[in-house]
Structures are given as C-alpha cells and as structure tokens.
Write an enzyme that holds these catalytic residues in place. Sequence first.
Site, PDB file in Angstrom:
ATOM      1  N   TYR A  45       0.846  -1.188   0.000  1.00  0.00           N
ATOM      2  CA  TYR A  45       0.000   0.000   0.000  1.00  0.00           C
ATOM      3  C   TYR A  45       0.885   1.243   0.000  1.00  0.00           C
ATOM      4  CZ  TYR A  45      -3.582  -3.297   1.619  1.00  0.00           C
ATOM      5  OH  TYR A  45      -4.445  -4.356   1.738  1.00  0.00           O
ATOM      6  N   SER A  79     -11.111  -1.907  -2.591  1.00  0.00           N
ATOM      7  CA  SER A  79     -10.117  -1.153  -1.812  1.00  0.00           C
ATOM      8  C   SER A  79      -8.887  -1.973  -1.479  1.00  0.00           C
ATOM      9  CB  SER A  79     -10.763  -0.632  -0.518  1.00  0.00           C
ATOM     10  OG  SER A  79     -11.238  -1.698   0.280  1.00  0.00           O
ATOM     11  N   ASP A  80      -8.811  -3.209  -1.992  1.00  0.00           N
ATOM     12  CA  ASP A  80      -7.634  -4.040  -1.724  1.00  0.00           C
ATOM     13  C   ASP A  80      -6.833  -4.304  -2.997  1.00  0.00           C
ATOM     14  OD1 ASP A  80      -6.181  -5.212   0.415  1.00  0.00           O
ATOM     15  OD2 ASP A  80      -6.720  -7.207  -0.312  1.00  0.00           O
ATOM     16  N   SER A  81      -6.923  -3.408  -3.963  1.00  0.00           N
ATOM     17  CA  SER A  81      -6.186  -3.572  -5.226  1.00  0.00           C
ATOM     18  C   SER A  81      -4.777  -2.996  -5.082  1.00  0.00           C
ATOM     19  CB  SER A  81      -6.942  -2.883  -6.371  1.00  0.00           C
ATOM     20  OG  SER A  81      -7.217  -1.530  -6.041  1.00  0.00           O
TER      21      SER A  81
END
Length: 301
Positions: free
Chosen positions: A137, A180-182
């Site tokens: 991230y 939202s976890d890409s």
Amino acid sequence: MPDAAALERILDELPAKPFLVGERGVSMSLAGVQEKLPVFVGENGAISIPVDGTPFTHILKPDSRRLAGSVENEAFCLALARACGLEGAEATICVADRRRYLLVKRYDRFTDPQNEIRRLHQEDLCQLTGHFPSQKYECSSTGQGVTLKMMFQAVSDLASPAERMTLLDAVILNVLICNSDSHAKNYSILIGAGGSAKMAPLYDLMCAAVYPAVDQSLPQGIAGRISAADLQKADWQALAADIGLSRASTVRRVADLAELVAARCADVASQVADLAGDPARVLERVTHQIQKRCRRIQADC
C-alpha cells in the site's frame, strides 16, 4: 483426493491451519491473509491436494464467515471484468457439503508436450518496484509504499509502454467496483521464456463497499486522494500527467469504463446467480454500490 466431506473439513480448519501447514509433503508460497488453498484439478474435475512440489492448477477460496457472500462477490467482479473486455482469472463457484468456495484457475500454468504442468514466471508490482510485501500500500507503516507512478514505470520498463493502458484499465476498474484491496501485489506481470512480458489477468477482485467494517481507502492515491468518493476529473488528469499518458484520453477512458461497467452489472449478476445461486443475497447490494460509484464518477468526468 478428498471427498466432499473431507474437503469441507479442510476448509473449516483453514483459519487455524492455513495452507495445510504441517501436512506431509505440503508446501505453500501463496501470499496474503485471505483463507485459500492450493489444489490440483484433474481432467475429470476431481480435486486433490498437491504434495512434494507438484504444481497446483487452481486456488480454492472458501466462503468467509467475516465477509458474507465473499465467494459470490468475487465471482461476480471477475466475471464483470471479463464482460467489460478486461482479462480476468477464470473462477467457478462450487460447494463441498455445506461450504461454498471459489475455484480460481491459475493463469500462470500450462501443459507441455509431455503433458506435464509447468509454471509461467510472474512477478507482482510490489516485487518489480523493489518493495517489501509490507509496502504494497502507498501508505505503509514501514515507510514509503508503492505508488501508482512506480507501478506504471515498472510496467513500461519491463513490459512495454503500451501495457500502461492495460494497467490503467485495471486501476480504473478497481475504483469503479469499489475494490479497496487492489494493492501492488494484486497486479502482476507475466514473463515468457523469450523474455516477453505483459500484464497478467486480473485477480482478487471484490467490492468492499458492501462490508462497512472494511477500510474503503484507495490502496494507492490518485493525485494525492485516497478516498474514491473525492475523485474529480482533475485528479484523473493529474494521474495521466504523472504517468505520461494523455489527459483527455485518460478522462475519456474513465467515463467510457464507468458507463460500460454500470451497464453490464445487472446481466452479470443475473448470470452468476442463475449458475450458482446467491444465498447471502450479496449480488443486489454489490450491483447497487458499483452502479452508484459509476454514476458519481461519470458525473465528475
């Protein structure tokens, strides 16, 4: 080769025994914290557990007790990507007694002339940008994480500048489906024997907006914004300038994909439900959230 009851037991034990750790001959390098199991699927569809270094052909992802309808959610998002012209991993919803699971075909496998399963080399964009998995991230507790600019540069350098458009489509789609976890480990490059490289099909797609307890922040910022709800036309233009693409073409692609995704949602949801059911009734909520996101982004472009 486990029967349905044995497979259900294995799935039930996954939270305490991930990847069958401790079972004789079983090893696993699959990253991530989501419960998943490497399996070999034969020509007759029978599932077995690969041991002693045998390549696995599929990833089995059981339903999540924390994220209701996760199997249907992911199956829908992968099918939606393909329906919109993007490459996505093939996945099938299956049932082992009372447990539902997603069977995802590995795209980095092929059968050689001797009928042996071989691996294609792939590297994710966390590896390619020289970052640790903990930095997948952009906002990382261990320092500067992977940014979109880094990702696009790595794809341009290793594959080709043209492959940036494939990555752009993937980034836009993940915003549109509220994934939202890409993060950087969920994008990969496939590297052929001759050194040719291209973007791998999309995988690990899920609409997070139907799970209020899940962080909704963008994994990589777009023009400094980490909330998809705040994205404006100027932010997409700034991203285009940052990665060396046309501002006008990028904004046009965002608008076109938003229109296409919104239009295809209902048909894809119906197809998934008709094939495998939707016991958690998640698909209506997923479709609503995605179409709402698409309408908002279209209005700003």
